[in-house]
Design an enzyme around this catalytic site. Structure first.
Site, PDB file in Angstrom:
ATOM      1  N   LYS A 216       0.840  -1.219   0.000  1.00  0.00           N
ATOM      2  CA  LYS A 216       0.000   0.000   0.000  1.00  0.00           C
ATOM      3  C   LYS A 216       0.863   1.251   0.000  1.00  0.00           C
ATOM      4  CE  LYS A 216       0.641   1.451   4.365  1.00  0.00           C
ATOM      5  NZ  LYS A 216       0.995   2.789   4.813  1.00  0.00           N
TER       6      LYS A 216
ATOM      7  N   THR B 228      -3.878   5.439   3.170  1.00  0.00           N
ATOM      8  CA  THR B 228      -2.591   6.009   2.770  1.00  0.00           C
ATOM      9  C   THR B 228      -2.653   6.697   1.410  1.00  0.00           C
ATOM     10  OG1 THR B 228      -1.696   4.099   3.942  1.00  0.00           O
ATOM     11  CG2 THR B 228      -0.125   5.482   2.861  1.00  0.00           C
TER      12      THR B 228
HETATM   13  O1  LIG Z   1       3.104   7.933   6.802  1.00  0.00           O
HETATM   14  P1  LIG Z   1       3.114   6.629   6.051  1.00  0.00           P
HETATM   15  O2  LIG Z   1       2.912   6.814   4.604  1.00  0.00           O
HETATM   16  O3  LIG Z   1       4.324   5.815   6.407  1.00  0.00           O
HETATM   17  O4  LIG Z   1       1.837   5.797   6.532  1.00  0.00           O
HETATM   18  C1  LIG Z   1       1.647   5.539   7.885  1.00  0.00           C
HETATM   19  C2  LIG Z   1       0.809   4.303   8.105  1.00  0.00           C
HETATM   20  O5  LIG Z   1       1.420   3.194   7.498  1.00  0.00           O
HETATM   21  C3  LIG Z   1      -0.613   4.425   7.660  1.00  0.00           C
HETATM   22  O6  LIG Z   1      -1.320   3.261   8.016  1.00  0.00           O
END
Ligand SMILES: O=P(O)(O)OC[C@H](O)CO
Ligand SMILES: NC(=O)c1ccc[n+]([C@@H]2O[C@H](COP(=O)([O-])OP(=O)(O)OC[C@H]3O[C@@H](n4cnc5c(N)ncnc54)[C@H](O)[C@@H]3O)[C@@H](O)[C@H]2O)c1
Length: 320
Positions: free
Chosen positions: A185, A242
């Site tokens: 993701k 995300t």
């Molecule tokens: O800030 P990111 O893109 O690393 O996303 C944070 C978390 O994985 C969201 O679930």
């Protein structure tokens, strides 16, 4: 059960604050000065400012104190996890190790639980993953995550210990599916950020989310994940969060590429390295993962957004 969190970044800190609702928590930081500063100020001003530590969060940089815990949550970035486990393997034997990072290691193509299994074979490995921003967890906002563990009894034990009144864990035995959902993701979120930063529009972003999800399912099938897992919190749930939120670092990194703006390289952006890992996995398993491939090239500065778009649109027309 004595719980500890290894890695005092944003997520480790958020988890420690949240889990303190259940009892004492040790928060281990590798940097002694940072640990002392947090201990004194009772907040993590570097990574999660403005969230005061409850009294029962004990901050330390002492590994001996960390190893007193029988359950350790690993909130260390995915690309650093393997070496950390290797260096500390002797002290981690037979513990419950819950990976909280999202990514696929570039050098071994392993997910976080596979790393635990490789370096500490006597440990019980598990994965905690799903849609959750560190600040939301620290604020005790309602959050639902997946706790995946191959051993059903151990999984149920961890589910009970790590759930709080606002943090609701759903149990799974599909560790591979949970690893892949969290890792992939981030890659698709970078693609969505590029899309929005470059001004390709919201319809294009919806297409990237959907076709990105198709790539997630494709690689999941090839690696033996349960398709249901990818439609759950750790897959679709985290993808939805995300790919649509400015709070995501992966999304913001993509936006910066799309808008040709600079980006702070000290920020943890797991999807950039994982895009390369996934492209290598695709080659190994003879899979077609065009979005992941262009994200690897975009992240490395090898192509620009217009070239990425042209590459994707030039593909032969096919059935959905
Ligand atoms: O800030 P990111 O893109 O690393 O996303 C944070 C978390 O994985 C969201 O679930
Ligand atoms: N921040 C979030 O909202 C969030 C939410 C869910 C999952 N995650 C995942 O958690 C993991 C950590 O992210 P974060 O947000 O805490 O990142 P961060 O950049 O805030 O912190 C990373 C932490 O890891 C430590 N670290 C780095 N290399 C290390 C090493 N070799 N040994 C020990 N510690 C090391 C750093 O000192 C830092 O404290 C990532 O995989 C991320 O995808 C983050």
């Amino acid at each position: 059960m004595r719980i500890a969190v290894a890695g005092a970044g944003a997520f480790g800190t958020g988890l420690a604050i949240s889990l303190a609702a259940n009892g004492p928590v040790t928060l281990w930081a590798r940097d002694q000065d940072a640990a002392m500063e947090m201990s004194k100020s009772r907040e993590n001003s570097r990574r999660l400012a403005g969230h005061a530590f409850p009294e029962n969060v004990h901050v330390t940089s002492d590994l001996g104190t960390l190893f007193e815990a029988e359950t350790i949550l690993l909130a260390i970035p995915a690309q650093k996890l393997g070496n950390w486990l290797k260096e500390n393997a002797n002290n981690l034997a037979e513990k419950r190790l819950v990976a909280c990072c999202k990514g696929i290691d570039q050098s071994t193509l392993r997910g976080p639980v596979a790393q635990i299994e490789a370096h500490v074979p006597t440990a019980i490995g598990a994965m905690l993953t799903g849609p959750s921003f560190a600040a939301d967890i620290a604020n005790h906002l309602p959050t639902a995550l997946t706790l995946a563990c191959k051993d059903a009894d151990e999984g149920a034990y961890l589910q009970a210990c790590l759930s709080t009144p606002t943090l609701r864990l759903y149990l799974s035995q599909d560790v591979i599916g949970a690893e892949l959902g969290g890792a992939l993701k981030n890659v698709i979120a970078i693609a969505c950020g590029v899309c929005m930063g470059a001004g390709f529009g919201e319809s294009a972003r919806a297409a990237v989310i959907t076709r990105g999800f198709a790539e997630m399912r494709r690689i999941g099938k090839a690696l033996g994940a349960d398709p249901e897992t990818l439609t759950g919190l750790s897959g679709f749930g985290d993808l939805a969060l995300t790919c649509t939120s400015d709070a995501s670092r992966n999304y913001r990194f993509g936006q910066s590429i799309g808008a040709a703006e600079s980006f702070d390289t000290s920020t943890t952006v797991e999807g950039a390295a994982t895009a390369v890992s996934v492209s290598n996995l695709a080659e190994k398993h003879n899979l077609d993962l065009p979005i992941c491939r262009v994200v690897a090239d975009l992240s490395a500065g090898k192509i620009d957004p217009e070239t990425a778009l042209a590459t994707l649109l030039a593909r032969p027309l096919r059935k959905e």
